[in-house]
Each structure stands twice: as structure tokens, then as C-alpha cells.
Design a protein around this motif. Structure first.
Motif, mmCIF file in Angstrom:
data_model
loop_
_atom_site.group_PDB
_atom_site.id
_atom_site.type_symbol
_atom_site.label_atom_id
_atom_site.label_comp_id
_atom_site.label_asym_id
_atom_site.label_seq_id
_atom_site.Cartn_x
_atom_site.Cartn_y
_atom_site.Cartn_z
ATOM 1 N N ALA A 103 -0.142 17.943 42.951
ATOM 2 C CA ALA A 103 -0.847 17.185 42.107
ATOM 3 C C ALA A 103 -2.289 17.553 42.103
ATOM 4 C CB ALA A 103 -0.554 15.766 42.300
ATOM 5 N N ALA A 104 -2.764 18.292 43.085
ATOM 6 C CA ALA A 104 -4.146 18.566 43.008
ATOM 7 C C ALA A 104 -4.423 19.992 42.690
ATOM 8 C CB ALA A 104 -4.578 18.448 44.693
ATOM 9 N N SER A 105 -3.365 20.860 42.499
ATOM 10 C CA SER A 105 -3.468 22.105 42.010
ATOM 11 C C SER A 105 -3.152 22.240 40.592
ATOM 12 C CB SER A 105 -2.303 22.821 42.743
ATOM 13 O OG SER A 105 -1.122 22.774 42.446
ATOM 14 N N THR A 106 -2.741 21.140 39.961
ATOM 15 C CA THR A 106 -2.042 20.997 38.726
ATOM 16 C C THR A 106 -3.341 20.534 37.676
ATOM 17 O OG1 THR A 106 -0.092 20.742 39.036
ATOM 18 C CG2 THR A 106 -0.567 20.372 36.945
ATOM 19 N N PRO A 107 -3.939 21.402 36.645
ATOM 20 C CA PRO A 107 -4.894 20.934 36.000
ATOM 21 C C PRO A 107 -4.553 19.861 35.047
ATOM 22 C CG PRO A 107 -4.151 23.140 35.211
ATOM 23 C CD PRO A 107 -3.619 22.753 36.522
ATOM 24 N N GLN A 108 -5.383 19.149 34.523
ATOM 25 C CA GLN A 108 -5.082 17.755 33.565
ATOM 26 C C GLN A 108 -4.793 18.762 32.284
ATOM 27 O OE1 GLN A 108 -4.939 15.019 34.598
ATOM 28 N NE2 GLN A 108 -5.774 15.319 36.450
ATOM 29 N N GLU A 113 -13.394 23.791 41.933
ATOM 30 C CA GLU A 113 -14.472 23.789 42.037
ATOM 31 C C GLU A 113 -15.262 23.443 43.457
ATOM 32 O OE1 GLU A 113 -17.724 25.008 39.817
ATOM 33 O OE2 GLU A 113 -15.699 24.752 38.761
ATOM 34 N N ASP A 114 -14.702 22.307 44.049
ATOM 35 C CA ASP A 114 -15.448 21.921 45.382
ATOM 36 C C ASP A 114 -14.192 21.794 46.375
ATOM 37 O OD1 ASP A 114 -16.525 20.578 47.303
ATOM 38 O OD2 ASP A 114 -17.130 18.644 46.277
ATOM 39 N N VAL A 115 -14.145 22.825 47.385
ATOM 40 C CA VAL A 115 -13.047 22.890 48.198
ATOM 41 C C VAL A 115 -12.996 21.482 49.056
ATOM 42 C CG1 VAL A 115 -12.394 24.043 50.274
ATOM 43 C CG2 VAL A 115 -13.254 25.207 48.421
ATOM 44 N N GLU A 116 -14.080 20.922 49.432
ATOM 45 C CA GLU A 116 -14.148 19.839 50.421
ATOM 46 C C GLU A 116 -13.477 18.487 49.590
ATOM 47 O OE1 GLU A 116 -17.111 17.239 53.355
ATOM 48 O OE2 GLU A 116 -18.021 19.124 52.075
ATOM 49 N N THR A 117 -13.688 18.550 48.338
ATOM 50 C CA THR A 117 -13.236 17.332 47.614
ATOM 51 C C THR A 117 -11.809 17.528 47.150
ATOM 52 O OG1 THR A 117 -15.297 17.126 46.366
ATOM 53 C CG2 THR A 117 -13.196 16.060 45.481
ATOM 54 N N TYR A 118 -11.314 18.850 47.072
ATOM 55 C CA TYR A 118 -9.919 19.173 46.950
ATOM 56 C C TYR A 118 -9.075 18.917 48.086
ATOM 57 C CZ TYR A 118 -6.032 22.456 46.694
ATOM 58 O OH TYR A 118 -4.466 22.623 46.632
ATOM 59 N N GLN A 166 -8.924 14.993 48.658
ATOM 60 C CA GLN A 166 -7.863 14.364 47.615
ATOM 61 C C GLN A 166 -6.625 14.922 47.853
ATOM 62 O OE1 GLN A 166 -9.450 15.681 43.738
ATOM 63 N NE2 GLN A 166 -10.845 13.940 43.853
ATOM 64 N N ALA A 167 -6.260 15.936 48.187
ATOM 65 C CA ALA A 167 -4.865 16.558 48.576
ATOM 66 C C ALA A 167 -4.469 16.064 49.865
ATOM 67 C CB ALA A 167 -4.740 17.877 48.628
ATOM 68 N N GLY A 168 -5.195 15.433 50.704
ATOM 69 C CA GLY A 168 -4.909 15.022 52.235
ATOM 70 C C GLY A 168 -4.344 16.089 52.832
ATOM 71 N N ASN A 203 -13.065 31.077 52.588
ATOM 72 C CA ASN A 203 -14.582 31.523 52.724
ATOM 73 C C ASN A 203 -15.205 30.195 53.114
ATOM 74 O OD1 ASN A 203 -14.253 33.936 52.278
ATOM 75 N ND2 ASN A 203 -14.711 33.721 50.039
ATOM 76 N N TRP A 204 -14.891 29.035 52.595
ATOM 77 C CA TRP A 204 -15.461 27.605 52.701
ATOM 78 C C TRP A 204 -15.295 27.346 54.112
ATOM 79 C CZ3 TRP A 204 -13.213 23.059 54.568
ATOM 80 C CH2 TRP A 204 -14.239 22.068 54.526
#
Length: 195
Positions: A11-16, A31-36, A39-41, A179-180
């Protein structure tokens, strides 16, 4: 637990708005690795493993689509050649002339035939099936098959482009997460050294 994590990552890897194209799941730019990750857990290693698996799936689908593309690219000239032969038969019949044709009996063995006043042709349909058609029916069938093959090839080319875009997005996402993670580890080491 693993299934819930995997579906969260999907779900997190699929765009709206663009979830897939003909069964090929879409990838989204992170865009934001930490948020991704939050959200993906997922932790970094789980996210990288999921994305590597998705990349391998894309490559498998690409191989399948490329094989279909090669088949269609070989099929189209064959259909065009058959259309030309039917047109030649019809033209010779209209002029009242016989058609002289060389055909292969077996590998390297040819024979010559004189075809006079032919009203029908036999077409291979596949699976060792051949049917006799009138020249007009054969012409219509071959034109329809050519049109369908060209349309299928066009759709296939679009699918391949979509798939390549998804591979690129996934590779960029993998690089951004990696990289993050490196940046986070260096920041922690710097904080430890300063204290």
C-alpha cells in the motif's frame, strides 16, 4: 504479522490514482524515507528486501513481455506475407494467368507448382490445424489478424514502458532508503563520538 507488514509495504509503494497497469503494480517515488518507513511499519532491511523482491518481480514480468513482443514482431511479417500471397492469387485469377510457386517439401527440398484458377486457400491456424477459406474470407481473416496483432503490439510496448518506469522508480527508492540509512548511522556515530 509478516502478511500484514507486506500488505502495508504494498500500500505504501503504490501511488494514489495509478495502482497498476494491466496487472503490473505501480511503484511510487518515496519523497521522505523516514515517513515511508513509519507508515509502512518496516525497518530499513525489511523495506529494502521488499523493494528488491518487487524489482525481481518487475524483471520477471519484463522477460515475459519481451518474449511476447518478439513473438508478435515475428508474427506480423508472416501475416503480411500471407496477405500478399492471397492478393497475388486473386490478381492472377482475375488476369486468367497461372501462378508458378516454389514451396518447401522438407528441409532443403523444394518443388514447383502451377496454380490455376484457385478459389480458395488453406491457412494454418495453429495447433496443427489448417482450414480452407475462400480467397475473400482468407483476406478478411488475415486483415483482422494483422490489425489485432498490431494493436496487441502497441499495448505491449506501452506495458513495457510502464514497467521500465516502475523499475527505475523502485531502484531510485532502494538507493534513497540505503543512503538514508547510511546517513542515519553516520549521524549516530558522530553523536556518540561527541559525547
Amino acid at each position: 504479522m509478516a502478511a500484514a507488514t507486506s500488505s502495508s509495504a504494498v500500500a505504501a509503494s503504490t501511488p494514489q490514482g495509478v495502482p497498476e497497469r494491466r496487472g503490473i503494480p505501480a511503484a511510487s517515488f518515496v519523497e521522505d524515507v523516514e515517513t515511508y518507513l513509519r507508515q509502512a511499519g518496516l525497518d530499513v532491511n525489511s523495506a529494502l528486501a521488499f523493494l528488491q523482491e518487487r524489482l525481481q518481480q518487475y524483471k520477471m514480468v519484463e522477460m515475459k513481455l519481451l518474449a511476447q513482443q518478439r513473438e508478435l514482431q515475428a508474427k506480423i511479417p508472416d501475416i503480411e506475407k500471407c496477405l500478399g500471397i492471397v492478393a497475388t492469387l486473386q490478381a492472377k485469377k482475375a488476369l486468367g494467368e497461372a501462378l508458378i510457386a516454389d514451396f518447401e517439401l522438407s528441409e532443403g527440398i523444394y518443388s514447383r507448382a502451377k496454380i490455376e484458377d484457385s478459389d480458395s486457400v488453406c491457412l494454418w491456424l495453429g495447433a496443427n490445424v489448417m482450414l480452407e477459406y475462400s480467397c475473400d474470407e482468407a483476406n478478411d481473416l488475415l486483415k483482422k489478424n494483422l490489425e489485432n496483432a498490431r494493436a496487441s503490439l502497441e499495448v505491449l510496448v506501452g506495458d513495457l514502458q510502464f514497467l521500465r518506469d516502475q523499475q527505475t522508480i523502485t531502484q531510485v527508492t532502494i538507493a534513497r532508503i540505503f543512503n538514508w540509512d547510511v546517513h542515519q548511522r553516520r549521524s549516530k556515530q558522530s553523536a556518540i563520538k561527541e559525547t
